[in-house]
Design a protein around this motif. Sequence first.
Motif, PDB file in Angstrom:
ATOM      1  N   ALA A   1      25.597  -0.854  78.144  1.00 60.21           N
ATOM      2  CA  ALA A   1      25.238  -1.394  76.832  1.00 60.21           C
ATOM      3  C   ALA A   1      26.362  -1.183  75.831  1.00 60.21           C
ATOM      4  O   ALA A   1      26.622  -2.035  74.981  1.00 60.21           O
ATOM      5  N   GLU A   2      27.046  -0.039  75.928  1.00 61.55           N
ATOM      6  CA  GLU A   2      28.163   0.214  75.016  1.00 61.55           C
ATOM      7  C   GLU A   2      29.269  -0.821  75.209  1.00 61.55           C
ATOM      8  O   GLU A   2      29.830  -1.341  74.236  1.00 61.55           O
ATOM      9  N   GLY A   3      29.568  -1.144  76.455  1.00 63.73           N
ATOM     10  CA  GLY A   3      30.583  -2.164  76.729  1.00 63.73           C
ATOM     11  C   GLY A   3      30.177  -3.517  76.176  1.00 63.73           C
ATOM     12  O   GLY A   3      31.011  -4.271  75.656  1.00 63.73           O
ATOM     13  N   GLU A   4      28.887  -3.830  76.259  1.00 67.77           N
ATOM     14  CA  GLU A   4      28.386  -5.096  75.720  1.00 67.77           C
ATOM     15  C   GLU A   4      28.492  -5.131  74.199  1.00 67.77           C
ATOM     16  O   GLU A   4      28.850  -6.151  73.609  1.00 67.77           O
ATOM     17  N   LEU A   5      28.193  -4.006  73.553  1.00 68.78           N
ATOM     18  CA  LEU A   5      28.316  -3.933  72.095  1.00 68.78           C
ATOM     19  C   LEU A   5      29.759  -4.166  71.659  1.00 68.78           C
ATOM     20  O   LEU A   5      30.013  -4.869  70.674  1.00 68.78           O
ATOM     21  N   GLU A   6      30.697  -3.599  72.380  1.00 69.18           N
ATOM     22  CA  GLU A   6      32.112  -3.791  72.058  1.00 69.18           C
ATOM     23  C   GLU A   6      32.496  -5.268  72.194  1.00 69.18           C
ATOM     24  O   GLU A   6      33.235  -5.806  71.356  1.00 69.18           O
ATOM     25  N   ALA A   7      31.984  -5.928  73.240  1.00 68.82           N
ATOM     26  CA  ALA A   7      32.296  -7.350  73.454  1.00 68.82           C
ATOM     27  C   ALA A   7      31.698  -8.217  72.350  1.00 68.82           C
ATOM     28  O   ALA A   7      32.334  -9.155  71.858  1.00 68.82           O
ATOM     29  N   LEU A   8      30.475  -7.909  71.942  1.00 68.73           N
ATOM     30  CA  LEU A   8      29.823  -8.696  70.892  1.00 68.73           C
ATOM     31  C   LEU A   8      30.505  -8.496  69.538  1.00 68.73           C
ATOM     32  O   LEU A   8      30.610  -9.432  68.742  1.00 68.73           O
ATOM     33  N   ALA A   9      30.965  -7.275  69.289  1.00 63.77           N
ATOM     34  CA  ALA A   9      31.682  -7.009  68.040  1.00 63.77           C
ATOM     35  C   ALA A   9      33.015  -7.753  68.019  1.00 63.77           C
ATOM     36  O   ALA A   9      33.432  -8.287  66.982  1.00 63.77           O
ATOM     37  N   GLU A  10      33.688  -7.807  69.176  1.00 67.85           N
ATOM     38  CA  GLU A  10      34.953  -8.540  69.254  1.00 67.85           C
ATOM     39  C   GLU A  10      34.716 -10.032  69.051  1.00 67.85           C
ATOM     40  O   GLU A  10      35.508 -10.721  68.395  1.00 67.85           O
ATOM     41  N   LYS A  11      33.626 -10.538  69.586  1.00 74.27           N
ATOM     42  CA  LYS A  11      33.281 -11.955  69.421  1.00 74.27           C
ATOM     43  C   LYS A  11      33.131 -12.303  67.939  1.00 74.27           C
ATOM     44  O   LYS A  11      33.659 -13.321  67.473  1.00 74.27           O
ATOM     45  N   LEU A  12      32.426 -11.456  67.186  1.00 74.05           N
ATOM     46  CA  LEU A  12      32.240 -11.725  65.754  1.00 74.05           C
ATOM     47  C   LEU A  12      33.576 -11.708  65.024  1.00 74.05           C
ATOM     48  O   LEU A  12      33.830 -12.552  64.155  1.00 74.05           O
ATOM     49  N   LYS A  13      34.443 -10.779  65.375  1.00 69.86           N
ATOM     50  CA  LYS A  13      35.771 -10.732  64.748  1.00 69.86           C
ATOM     51  C   LYS A  13      36.553 -12.010  65.057  1.00 69.86           C
ATOM     52  O   LYS A  13      37.249 -12.540  64.193  1.00 69.86           O
TER      53      LYS A  13
END
Length: 223
Positions: free
Chosen positions: A64-76
């Motif tokens: 889940a932590e890896g997914e959160l990092e990916a979603l945050a990068e997507k928003l950026k």
Amino acid sequence: MDILNITFTESGNQATLRTDRGYFDMTRADLMEFLQKFLGEDVRSAVRPGAELDFLPLFVDDDAEGELEALAEKLKAIKYASYILGIGDKSEKQLRTKLKTKGYSTRAINEAFDVLRRNGYICDERTCKRKCELLANGKLFGRRRIISELMAKGYPYSLCEVTVDEAEIDFEENLKLLYEKISKGENLLDWEQKKKISDKLIRYGYSYDEVNSLFDGILSEDF
């Protein structure tokens, strides 16, 4: 990793997750998908702007932590792409190159593009048409030069060709206007002067046949 708090922007379209390992910003849609995937429908249904989240903190695993990092990068990536598009039109190829240069992952770029396309922020057909009209009406370029300029901006040849063919451009009239602009009263009966003007017109993207037809018409009028 523990999720300690979830807050939304005033519009409700963006969320921030505060965890024991940092903060993660993402779109509301991505948050909802994340919650359903890792925490279940019950938690997803309970999380909404303004709601009391008295069931926090929640534990999620390392995946889940890896997914959160990916979603945050997507928003950026979405925000950076929106900033670039706010400066001026870009082809998808140009925009993708800028995002890659900035260091965004392929996943973040692809997912950002999906959002931007869905919301109408990027559309090669629309921006290619707009640039085509600017090149024709603003710079008086001929067909070949317009296609060349559009391809240099990252548009595929097939789209450039169709766009120019479908645009309502009077190339004959544009060629006359361009001739008047660059000829400066030079004598077409002088071979060197005629060739000099012809070379300029051809560099603007007009064919030899178009230029010769123009010259024939001008000379016949003069006589």
